[in-house]
Write a protein that holds these residues in place. Sequence first.
Motif, PDB file in Angstrom:
ATOM      1  N   SER A  90      -7.786   4.514  -7.454  1.00 27.45           N
ATOM      2  CA  SER A  90      -8.862   5.483  -7.668  1.00 27.45           C
ATOM      3  C   SER A  90      -9.139   5.684  -9.159  1.00 27.45           C
ATOM      4  O   SER A  90     -10.288   5.863  -9.563  1.00 27.45           O
ATOM      5  N   VAL A 132      -2.560   3.858  -4.339  1.00 27.05           N
ATOM      6  CA  VAL A 132      -3.846   4.467  -3.956  1.00 27.05           C
ATOM      7  C   VAL A 132      -4.407   5.285  -5.116  1.00 27.05           C
ATOM      8  O   VAL A 132      -5.598   5.200  -5.437  1.00 27.05           O
ATOM      9  N   ARG A 172      -4.947   9.446  -0.416  1.00 29.76           N
ATOM     10  CA  ARG A 172      -6.390   9.209  -0.223  1.00 29.76           C
ATOM     11  C   ARG A 172      -7.147  10.530  -0.112  1.00 29.76           C
ATOM     12  O   ARG A 172      -8.252  10.660  -0.648  1.00 29.76           O
ATOM     13  N   LYS A 191      -1.950   8.593   3.262  1.00 30.64           N
ATOM     14  CA  LYS A 191      -2.996   9.487   3.772  1.00 30.64           C
ATOM     15  C   LYS A 191      -3.230  10.652   2.815  1.00 30.64           C
ATOM     16  O   LYS A 191      -4.381  11.001   2.507  1.00 30.64           O
ATOM     17  N   SER A 230       0.841  -1.192   0.000  1.00 27.69           N
ATOM     18  CA  SER A 230       0.000   0.000   0.000  1.00 27.69           C
ATOM     19  C   SER A 230       0.878   1.245   0.000  1.00 27.69           C
ATOM     20  O   SER A 230       1.491   1.587   1.011  1.00 27.69           O
ATOM     21  N   SER A 239      -7.373  12.031  -3.628  1.00 28.68           N
ATOM     22  CA  SER A 239      -8.384  11.322  -4.417  1.00 28.68           C
ATOM     23  C   SER A 239      -9.794  11.711  -3.991  1.00 28.68           C
ATOM     24  O   SER A 239     -10.677  11.937  -4.834  1.00 28.68           O
ATOM     25  N   ARG A 240      -9.996  11.826  -2.676  1.00 31.41           N
ATOM     26  CA  ARG A 240     -11.326  12.183  -2.162  1.00 31.41           C
ATOM     27  C   ARG A 240     -11.722  13.591  -2.591  1.00 31.41           C
ATOM     28  O   ARG A 240     -12.870  13.831  -2.999  1.00 31.41           O
ATOM     29  N   SER A 249       1.334   5.406  -1.864  1.00 29.41           N
ATOM     30  CA  SER A 249       0.536   6.514  -2.385  1.00 29.41           C
ATOM     31  C   SER A 249       0.234   6.326  -3.867  1.00 29.41           C
ATOM     32  O   SER A 249      -0.864   6.638  -4.332  1.00 29.41           O
TER      33      SER A 249
END
Length: 212
Positions: free
Chosen positions: A56, A52, A133, A130, A47, A136-137, A49
């Motif tokens: 996405s 992640v 994510r 972190k 995992s 992406s959010r 970045s």
Amino acid sequence: MKDLRRYLVLKYIQYLVLSSSNIVSTLLGLLGSLYTIIILQSAKVSSKSTTVLISSIAKADILVSVCVASDMMVWIFDVSVLSAAFTSALLQNLLTANSHISCLLLGCVAFEAYLITFFPMESRHVRTVKNARLTSRIIWILVTVECAIFQMEDFLKASSMSTHLSSHCTLLFHFSGRAAALLRSFSYFLGIFLRIINVYFYYKIFFSMSNR
């Protein structure tokens, strides 16, 4: 990682090289996204970045699969929809959202590759799972708002043609129309900027690796 790199190349071609999507690139993109989602479920993939952001990008193709499934249902089963204009606009806005999300995330991947190549130690505190994510959010939220504005414009435009709008609806129609026009202009110039900046990042990375 080789498969993930191939997937990124496919997505760069689909969204940042081709002027418009076609059936072949869309199907290849969907198959690549499905394969990537399966790969990312493996315990062998750490995992990070980058993973992640890639995850996405792959999940954004869910919007495309919804549009493809809808078209297939209408074509095969001759399913009638309540509002053809509304549904058509919604599907088109979902495709636009997918394209914008993918382009922005691809730009983030390119920027991260640039940081890894030239500032590996200095950027370590930035290149975290972190932050990836969170990025992406934020991108998903912004593009969702954009999609909602486009859909509101299409809905009010269709309503204005069929019925007489009240004064409040008229103001809302003008607001959504202007907001949608500004967003389309911004998206157009942002797309050009992303193409240029991605070429610059990978140009610098390529020659840096060649010199080494």
